[in-house]
Design a protein around this motif. Structure first.
Motif, mmCIF file in Angstrom:
data_model
loop_
_atom_site.group_PDB
_atom_site.id
_atom_site.type_symbol
_atom_site.label_atom_id
_atom_site.label_comp_id
_atom_site.label_asym_id
_atom_site.label_seq_id
_atom_site.Cartn_x
_atom_site.Cartn_y
_atom_site.Cartn_z
ATOM 1 N N THR A 72 -16.108 -5.761 -27.439
ATOM 2 C CA THR A 72 -16.576 -5.541 -26.073
ATOM 3 C C THR A 72 -17.844 -4.697 -26.086
ATOM 4 O OG1 THR A 72 -16.066 -4.443 -23.971
ATOM 5 C CG2 THR A 72 -14.943 -3.600 -25.898
ATOM 6 N N LEU A 73 -18.686 -4.906 -25.104
ATOM 7 C CA LEU A 73 -19.897 -4.101 -24.970
ATOM 8 C C LEU A 73 -19.590 -2.687 -24.489
ATOM 9 C CD1 LEU A 73 -22.303 -6.776 -23.456
ATOM 10 C CD2 LEU A 73 -22.267 -5.885 -25.795
ATOM 11 N N LYS A 74 -18.339 -2.429 -24.130
ATOM 12 C CA LYS A 74 -17.946 -1.065 -23.774
ATOM 13 C C LYS A 74 -18.122 -0.147 -24.984
ATOM 14 C CE LYS A 74 -16.117 2.047 -21.074
ATOM 15 N NZ LYS A 74 -16.805 2.484 -19.864
ATOM 16 N N PRO A 176 -24.061 -3.552 -21.773
ATOM 17 C CA PRO A 176 -23.332 -2.288 -21.860
ATOM 18 C C PRO A 176 -23.329 -1.538 -20.526
ATOM 19 C CG PRO A 176 -24.756 -2.571 -23.764
ATOM 20 C CD PRO A 176 -25.088 -3.682 -22.814
ATOM 21 N N GLY A 177 -22.140 -1.121 -20.122
ATOM 22 C CA GLY A 177 -21.994 -0.408 -18.847
ATOM 23 C C GLY A 177 -21.709 -1.336 -17.675
ATOM 24 N N VAL A 178 -21.992 -2.618 -17.851
ATOM 25 C CA VAL A 178 -21.728 -3.627 -16.811
ATOM 26 C C VAL A 178 -21.192 -4.866 -17.529
ATOM 27 C CG1 VAL A 178 -22.674 -4.849 -14.805
ATOM 28 C CG2 VAL A 178 -23.739 -2.737 -15.550
ATOM 29 N N GLN A 179 -20.104 -4.667 -18.278
ATOM 30 C CA GLN A 179 -19.609 -5.769 -19.098
ATOM 31 C C GLN A 179 -18.372 -6.440 -18.540
ATOM 32 O OE1 GLN A 179 -19.733 -2.551 -20.473
ATOM 33 N NE2 GLN A 179 -17.614 -2.104 -20.053
ATOM 34 N N GLY A 180 -17.770 -5.884 -17.531
ATOM 35 C CA GLY A 180 -16.598 -6.532 -16.963
ATOM 36 C C GLY A 180 -15.882 -5.609 -16.014
ATOM 37 N N PRO A 181 -15.328 -6.140 -14.962
ATOM 38 C CA PRO A 181 -14.719 -5.270 -13.948
ATOM 39 C C PRO A 181 -13.551 -4.442 -14.464
ATOM 40 C CG PRO A 181 -14.196 -7.580 -13.532
ATOM 41 C CD PRO A 181 -15.226 -7.557 -14.618
ATOM 42 N N ALA A 185 -13.862 -0.429 -14.633
ATOM 43 C CA ALA A 185 -13.003 0.313 -13.715
ATOM 44 C C ALA A 185 -11.991 1.209 -14.423
ATOM 45 C CB ALA A 185 -12.262 -0.657 -12.795
ATOM 46 N N PHE A 186 -11.426 0.735 -15.527
ATOM 47 C CA PHE A 186 -10.262 1.426 -16.075
ATOM 48 C C PHE A 186 -10.498 2.182 -17.378
ATOM 49 C CE2 PHE A 186 -8.384 -1.834 -13.300
ATOM 50 C CZ PHE A 186 -7.739 -0.973 -12.428
ATOM 51 N N THR A 187 -11.711 2.251 -17.863
ATOM 52 C CA THR A 187 -11.957 3.053 -19.065
ATOM 53 C C THR A 187 -12.763 4.296 -18.746
ATOM 54 O OG1 THR A 187 -13.855 1.702 -19.636
ATOM 55 C CG2 THR A 187 -11.753 1.132 -20.684
ATOM 56 N N GLY A 188 -12.974 4.565 -17.476
ATOM 57 C CA GLY A 188 -13.626 5.789 -17.037
ATOM 58 C C GLY A 188 -12.755 6.450 -15.982
ATOM 59 N N PRO A 189 -13.164 7.607 -15.483
ATOM 60 C CA PRO A 189 -12.370 8.269 -14.447
ATOM 61 C C PRO A 189 -12.305 7.424 -13.170
ATOM 62 C CG PRO A 189 -14.057 9.733 -15.338
ATOM 63 C CD PRO A 189 -14.338 8.378 -15.870
ATOM 64 N N PHE A 190 -11.161 7.421 -12.526
ATOM 65 C CA PHE A 190 -11.028 6.740 -11.245
ATOM 66 C C PHE A 190 -9.956 7.434 -10.421
ATOM 67 C CE2 PHE A 190 -8.365 4.533 -14.281
ATOM 68 C CZ PHE A 190 -7.172 4.330 -13.608
ATOM 69 N N LEU A 191 -9.927 7.134 -9.145
ATOM 70 C CA LEU A 191 -9.017 7.790 -8.219
ATOM 71 C C LEU A 191 -7.944 6.806 -7.765
ATOM 72 C CD1 LEU A 191 -8.337 10.186 -6.283
ATOM 73 C CD2 LEU A 191 -9.916 9.125 -4.661
ATOM 74 N N CYS A 192 -6.698 7.209 -7.841
ATOM 75 C CA CYS A 192 -5.596 6.414 -7.313
ATOM 76 C C CYS A 192 -5.114 7.087 -6.035
ATOM 77 C CB CYS A 192 -4.425 6.359 -8.303
ATOM 78 S SG CYS A 192 -4.780 5.397 -9.767
ATOM 79 N N VAL A 193 -4.977 6.317 -4.973
ATOM 80 C CA VAL A 193 -4.447 6.832 -3.704
ATOM 81 C C VAL A 193 -3.092 6.175 -3.473
ATOM 82 C CG1 VAL A 193 -4.839 7.033 -1.226
ATOM 83 C CG2 VAL A 193 -6.785 7.102 -2.814
ATOM 84 N N ARG A 194 -2.063 7.007 -3.426
ATOM 85 C CA ARG A 194 -0.704 6.519 -3.237
ATOM 86 C C ARG A 194 -0.348 6.610 -1.763
ATOM 87 N NH1 ARG A 194 4.223 8.906 -3.009
ATOM 88 N NH2 ARG A 194 3.357 10.949 -3.425
#
Length: 198
Positions: A72-74, A176-181, A185-194
């Protein structure tokens, strides 16, 4: 790696060793006798002794030969090689490159790589020489006071060619940096709202 002789995950170490053998590498497995998923002090001391041998040598920041494999380009960079495009994503991609005594760089025919960059300190001489897949690739000469250059190489009319300096080449498509959603989305920080129901 270390593992206990009676570790329930023992087979995973065997599989890792087999995978490394296919790559021409040897995995060292230190086994703690009569233990489960723990390491006894003696085996741990031996593991630390072996690791120290490598730590004492330090890291070669600019090795003369690289064999870089990614899916992966990641994860696209290793020392002075950066993969910038893949033929097919999530399929093994490989770059094998070496620097000769005179500073010339030779890259074996890349596998599943459509474009890549060669970073300083390689190819920084006045007349850099590059060969990709057995074919010479013409590079521009470098002036004495010119800043270090990052050379982008890619396919043009079915042949490997110099595409320009990294800061001047437009990278289209997945990169790199734009290789797939999912990767983005899921290999960097993200926010989950429950949902709370209110």
């Amino acid at each position: 790696a270390c593992m206990g002789e009676k570790d329930v995950f023992f087979q995973a170490h065997v599989l890792m060793g087999e995978a490394m053998e296919k790559e021409g590498l040897k995995m060292v497995n230190l086994i703690s006798p009569a233990t489960g998923h723990v390491i006894d002090p003696k085996t741990h001391a031996e593991q630390m002794r072996r690791i120290k041998e490598f730590a004492d040598k330090g890291i070669d920041r600019s090795p003369n030969r690289l064999r870089f494999v990614t899916w992966t380009l990641k994860y696209n960079e290793c020392h002075w090689v950066r993969v910038l495009g893949l033929g097919e994503h999530y399929v093994r991609a490989e770059l094998d490159a070496a620097v000769a005594d005179d500073g010339a760089v030779e890259v074996k025919e890349p596998r599943n790589v459509t474009r890549f960059a060669l970073l300083p300190p390689v190819l920084q001489g006045a007349r850099p020489k590059l060969k990709v897949g057995g074919t010479d690739v013409a590079l521009p000469p470098r002036g004495e006071d010119a800043p270090a250059a990052t050379h982008v190489i890619g396919k043009r009319d079915g042949r490997w060619a110099y595409l320009g300096k990294l800061d001047g080449v437009r990278l289209d498509g997945k990169r790199p940096g734009v290789q797939g959603p999912i990767d983005d989305a899921f290999t960097g920080p993200f926010l989950c709202v429950r949902g709370t129901g209110k």
